[in-house]
Write an enzyme that holds these catalytic residues in place. Structure first.
Site, PDB file in Angstrom:
ATOM      1  N   ASP A  32      20.021 -35.012  78.097  1.00  0.00           N
ATOM      2  CA  ASP A  32      20.922 -35.127  76.970  1.00  0.00           C
ATOM      3  C   ASP A  32      19.849 -36.613  76.034  1.00  0.00           C
ATOM      4  O   ASP A  32      19.374 -37.976  76.983  1.00  0.00           O
ATOM      5  CB  ASP A  32      22.249 -35.872  77.428  1.00  0.00           C
ATOM      6  CG  ASP A  32      23.281 -36.109  76.009  1.00  0.00           C
ATOM      7  OD1 ASP A  32      22.644 -36.983  75.113  1.00  0.00           O
ATOM      8  OD2 ASP A  32      24.065 -35.804  76.018  1.00  0.00           O
ATOM      9  N   ILE A  53      15.890 -33.241  73.644  1.00  0.00           N
ATOM     10  CA  ILE A  53      15.921 -31.043  73.934  1.00  0.00           C
ATOM     11  C   ILE A  53      15.143 -30.548  73.587  1.00  0.00           C
ATOM     12  O   ILE A  53      13.854 -29.267  74.663  1.00  0.00           O
ATOM     13  CB  ILE A  53      17.320 -30.271  73.289  1.00  0.00           C
ATOM     14  CG1 ILE A  53      17.324 -29.601  73.603  1.00  0.00           C
ATOM     15  CG2 ILE A  53      16.392 -30.717  71.493  1.00  0.00           C
ATOM     16  CD1 ILE A  53      18.063 -29.522  74.575  1.00  0.00           C
ATOM     17  N   GLN A  72      23.128 -30.625  66.976  1.00  0.00           N
ATOM     18  CA  GLN A  72      23.423 -31.141  65.868  1.00  0.00           C
ATOM     19  C   GLN A  72      25.233 -30.441  65.502  1.00  0.00           C
ATOM     20  O   GLN A  72      25.445 -29.724  64.994  1.00  0.00           O
ATOM     21  CB  GLN A  72      22.687 -31.735  64.347  1.00  0.00           C
ATOM     22  CG  GLN A  72      23.646 -32.462  63.905  1.00  0.00           C
ATOM     23  CD  GLN A  72      24.946 -31.832  62.863  1.00  0.00           C
ATOM     24  OE1 GLN A  72      24.228 -30.968  62.453  1.00  0.00           O
ATOM     25  NE2 GLN A  72      25.785 -33.038  63.088  1.00  0.00           N
ATOM     26  N   TYR A 124      24.715 -26.402  59.751  1.00  0.00           N
ATOM     27  CA  TYR A 124      24.851 -26.562  60.839  1.00  0.00           C
ATOM     28  C   TYR A 124      25.700 -25.341  60.734  1.00  0.00           C
ATOM     29  O   TYR A 124      24.721 -24.569  62.192  1.00  0.00           O
ATOM     30  CB  TYR A 124      26.723 -27.379  60.843  1.00  0.00           C
ATOM     31  CG  TYR A 124      27.261 -27.089  62.302  1.00  0.00           C
ATOM     32  CD1 TYR A 124      26.447 -27.200  63.653  1.00  0.00           C
ATOM     33  CD2 TYR A 124      28.546 -25.722  62.061  1.00  0.00           C
ATOM     34  CE1 TYR A 124      27.769 -26.988  64.048  1.00  0.00           C
ATOM     35  CE2 TYR A 124      29.091 -25.516  63.430  1.00  0.00           C
ATOM     36  CZ  TYR A 124      28.766 -25.936  64.409  1.00  0.00           C
ATOM     37  OH  TYR A 124      29.470 -25.814  65.704  1.00  0.00           O
ATOM     38  N   LYS A 128      23.337 -22.969  63.782  1.00  0.00           N
ATOM     39  CA  LYS A 128      23.936 -22.558  65.251  1.00  0.00           C
ATOM     40  C   LYS A 128      23.891 -21.003  65.633  1.00  0.00           C
ATOM     41  O   LYS A 128      24.116 -20.254  65.756  1.00  0.00           O
ATOM     42  CB  LYS A 128      25.315 -23.602  64.951  1.00  0.00           C
ATOM     43  CG  LYS A 128      25.637 -24.493  65.866  1.00  0.00           C
ATOM     44  CD  LYS A 128      24.281 -24.783  66.752  1.00  0.00           C
ATOM     45  CE  LYS A 128      25.686 -23.826  67.797  1.00  0.00           C
ATOM     46  NZ  LYS A 128      25.023 -24.834  68.790  1.00  0.00           N
ATOM     47  N   ILE A 169      41.751 -33.463  65.090  1.00  0.00           N
ATOM     48  CA  ILE A 169      42.086 -34.072  66.314  1.00  0.00           C
ATOM     49  C   ILE A 169      41.691 -35.083  66.689  1.00  0.00           C
ATOM     50  O   ILE A 169      43.368 -36.176  67.212  1.00  0.00           O
ATOM     51  CB  ILE A 169      42.395 -33.392  67.196  1.00  0.00           C
ATOM     52  CG1 ILE A 169      43.274 -31.424  66.946  1.00  0.00           C
ATOM     53  CG2 ILE A 169      43.287 -33.664  68.765  1.00  0.00           C
ATOM     54  CD1 ILE A 169      43.502 -30.877  68.032  1.00  0.00           C
ATOM     55  N   ILE A 184      44.164 -34.977  55.339  1.00  0.00           N
ATOM     56  CA  ILE A 184      44.687 -34.036  55.037  1.00  0.00           C
ATOM     57  C   ILE A 184      43.485 -33.379  54.536  1.00  0.00           C
ATOM     58  O   ILE A 184      43.243 -33.316  52.665  1.00  0.00           O
ATOM     59  CB  ILE A 184      45.635 -33.379  54.660  1.00  0.00           C
ATOM     60  CG1 ILE A 184      46.901 -34.071  55.914  1.00  0.00           C
ATOM     61  CG2 ILE A 184      45.903 -32.239  54.461  1.00  0.00           C
ATOM     62  CD1 ILE A 184      47.944 -33.171  55.366  1.00  0.00           C
TER      63      ILE A 184
END
Length: 286
Positions: A32, A53, A72, A124, A128, A169, A184
């Site tokens: 890491d 990495i 990321q 992102y 991915k 959260i 929100i």
């Protein structure tokens, strides 16, 4: 004793995974660069290598399994620095695959439920998605033993609490602690498959131990989703907090929900809806 490498081992999911691996007496090493992970997330008994990495190819140690979690990993920061998303999520994953090919290591790759939406919605999501495709390429052409574990909306201990890299959260946890209104995004009707990190870790371990090959990906989601407004109701009932609405954000999907039950049916994985219990038992100490 099996030797395990966890990339991104000082991050949220990585630290929870390493804790479980140490409990099960595995020999564990973390790779890491601490860009988002922290020393506070380190687990006694594991070895920690502070490196990028892309430098995984320099590792000369023998490993049986690699959990590739380094990424990321948030939507909004990827708009600020798309090149870093490409570097880590695409080039970094290619480096992992090449290393695994040379060293004959089984890899479990952390995919994303964003795969089920338009990848071009965010850097992102695209990177991915490309990471998954790279894994499939190496699996097909170079016979790398790689399985994709597709995560949904993960929460639990060690989750980041800051606005930039936190999930909803985690961000709300910190706002409750500071007695600030909960933000929100948009209309709040977007729904999320919130999955506790305990179930994520259990799913990862089951995938690592099986010889069953998935032709796509193992889906690690609870199979239950809540709207952000419903999530707010849980927080408000327990902590009597207020809310404010902020404009919708790019890449903010309307719904996530686990697509297949293969992990349940084939590997006896048993996720639980722990959301209410988790929120009602939060610890707000810094």
């Amino acid at each position: 004793m099996k030797k395990i490498l966890v990339t991104g081992g000082t991050g949220f999911i990585g630290s929870n995974l390493i804790k479980k691996l140490i409990e099960e007496s595995y020999s564990v090493t973390s790779l890491d660069n601490y860009s988002t992970g922290t020393h506070e997330n380190e687990v006694d008994g594991a070895e920690y290598i502070n490196d990028d990495i892309e430098n995984i190819v320099k590792l000369k140690m023998d490993f049986d399994t690699c959990f590739h979690l380094a990424a990321q990993s948030r939507v909004q920061p990827s708009f600020d620095n798309p090149m870093e998303s490409v570097r880590v999520n695409v080039t970094g994953t290619t480096c992992v695959m090449e290393w695994a090919k040379v060293n004959n290591v089984k890899v479990i790759y952390a995919g994303s439920s964003s795969k089920h939406h338009d990848p071009s919605d965010s850097p992102y999501a695209m990177t991915k998605y490309l990471g998954e495709e790279i894994c499939k390429l190496y699996k097909k052409l170079f016979k790398v033993n790689v399985e994709i574990a597709r995560f949904y909306n993960v929460y639990g201990p060690n989750e980041p609490l800051d606005e930039k890299f936190g999930n909803v959260i985690g961000i709300w946890r910190e706002k409750v602690r500071l007695n600030k209104p909960l933000t929100i995004v948009g209309d709040g009707n977007q729904k999320r498959d919130f999955t506790h990190v305990i179930d994520i870790v259990d799913g990862l371990l089951r995938i690592s131990k099986t010889d069953i090959k998935h032709n796509d990906a193992w889906e690690i989601g609870t199979g239950v989703n809540y709207s952000i407004n419903e999530l707010y109701s849980i927080f408000k009932q327990k902590y009597d907090t207020s809310s404010i609405h902020i404009p919708d954000q790019r890449g903010n999907y309307r719904e996530t929900l686990r697509v297949n039950d293969d992990l349940i049916n084939l590997l006896n994985w048993k996720p639980k809806d722990r959301l209410n219990q988790y929120i009602n038992n939060l610890n707000f100490k810094k």
